[in-house]
Design a protein around this motif. Structure first.
Motif, PDB file in Angstrom:
ATOM      1  N   TRP A  17      -7.329   7.055   1.234  1.00  0.00           N
ATOM      2  CA  TRP A  17      -7.235   8.219   2.118  1.00  0.00           C
ATOM      3  C   TRP A  17      -8.391   9.181   1.886  1.00  0.00           C
ATOM      4  O   TRP A  17      -8.840   9.869   2.822  1.00  0.00           O
ATOM      5  N   GLU A  26      10.437  -0.645  -0.507  1.00  0.00           N
ATOM      6  CA  GLU A  26       9.754   0.325   0.370  1.00  0.00           C
ATOM      7  C   GLU A  26       9.191   1.504  -0.425  1.00  0.00           C
ATOM      8  O   GLU A  26       8.185   2.084  -0.049  1.00  0.00           O
ATOM      9  N   HIS A  27       9.874   1.865  -1.493  1.00  0.00           N
ATOM     10  CA  HIS A  27       9.443   3.046  -2.264  1.00  0.00           C
ATOM     11  C   HIS A  27       8.584   2.681  -3.477  1.00  0.00           C
ATOM     12  O   HIS A  27       8.313   3.533  -4.314  1.00  0.00           O
ATOM     13  N   CYS A  29       4.607  15.716   0.682  1.00  0.00           N
ATOM     14  CA  CYS A  29       3.722  14.814   1.440  1.00  0.00           C
ATOM     15  C   CYS A  29       2.787  15.639   2.300  1.00  0.00           C
ATOM     16  O   CYS A  29       3.191  16.640   2.899  1.00  0.00           O
ATOM     17  N   VAL A  50       9.732   6.912   4.304  1.00  0.00           N
ATOM     18  CA  VAL A  50       8.887   5.833   3.777  1.00  0.00           C
ATOM     19  C   VAL A  50       7.550   5.928   4.490  1.00  0.00           C
ATOM     20  O   VAL A  50       7.504   5.944   5.716  1.00  0.00           O
ATOM     21  N   TRP A  61      -5.279  -1.170  -1.853  1.00  0.00           N
ATOM     22  CA  TRP A  61      -5.124   0.281  -1.613  1.00  0.00           C
ATOM     23  C   TRP A  61      -5.415   1.039  -2.906  1.00  0.00           C
ATOM     24  O   TRP A  61      -4.987   0.611  -3.979  1.00  0.00           O
TER      25      TRP A  61
END
Ligand SMILES: Nc1nc2c(c(=O)[nH]1)N[C@H]1C(S)=C(S)[C@@H](COP(=O)(O)O)O[C@H]1N2
Ligand SMILES: [Mo]
Length: 198
Positions: free
Chosen positions: A178, A143-144, A75, A27, A115
């Motif tokens: 990001w 969480e996902h 990731c 996560v 975000w």
């Protein structure tokens, strides 16, 4: 080595450079996990360079044709998870329904808490790009990304915004959370596009 007529796909052909396979489901995110008590208050706003801006309920999302796709996720921090089965709807179906203008070239994904992540429209509308509400047959856990997340498996997994609340079509490419912090505007794992300068 060949076995019969079909060439075996070696695992290494499935793993982009500098990635390691995990069977866990880590996560990873900035900020807080949202918990929804009343889904009637949830919506997804589709706006920007479109003919038909939309405010979709979760039921509206479920009314789109269902899509189920199996893919590998990568990731940027170095883990890859193979054979994820996602259930959801095709991102391109949203784009079609909204009627995206010709001059739109990019998409901004808006998640809870402001975000964002950006990606080219052509990545958003790929056959394999999903807005997913389930993973391996179970609704997404908080969480996902419950209730809805992007899944853009051909890009690093940070583009796959969890807790999606808005999809904005734009002319220019605007860096997201990001991307403003040094990460790549596209993020193709096969090209090792991790940081702005890659
Ligand atoms: N809203 C939101 N979505 C996000 C993130 C985030 O910080 N906020 N992090 C991204 C990153 S860096 C990764 S690797 C994946 C992780 O998804 P997972 O926690 O389901 O494995 O979510 C992506 N989506
Ligand atoms: Mo990530």
């Amino acid at each position: 080595m060949f076995f019969g007529k079909t060439k075996q796909t070696r695992q290494s052909d499935r793993i982009p450079p500098n990635q390691n396979v995990t069977t866990k489901f880590p996560v990873l995110h900035a900020g807080n996990v949202p918990y929804y008590e009343d889904m009637s208050k949830w919506n997804l706003q589709v706006y920007g360079l479109v003919d038909r801006p939309m405010l979709l309920s979760f039921e509206d999302i479920k009314a789109f044709p269902k899509a189920e796709l199996k893919n590998d996720i990568h990731c940027v921090t170095g883990w890859s998870r193979l054979d994820n089965v996602w259930q959801g709807i095709r991102a391109k179906d949203i784009a079609e329904k909204a009627g995206v203008h010709e001059e739109a070239g990019f998409v901004i994904l808006h998640a809870e808490e402001g975000w964002t992540a950006n990606l080219p429209l052509s990545d958003f509308t790929r056959e394999t790009s999903l807005l997913a509400y389930a993973h391996n047959g179970e609704p997404l856990t908080p969480e996902h990304g419950y209730p809805l997340r992007g899944v853009f498996p051909h890009l690093y997994f940070w583009k796959s915004a969890k807790w999606l609340r808005g999809i904005q079509f734009t002319k220019e490419n605007h860096p997201g959370f990001w991307e403003k912090n040094g990460y790549h505007m596209r993020g193709d794992p096969w090209k090792n596009q991790r940081f702005t300068w890659d």
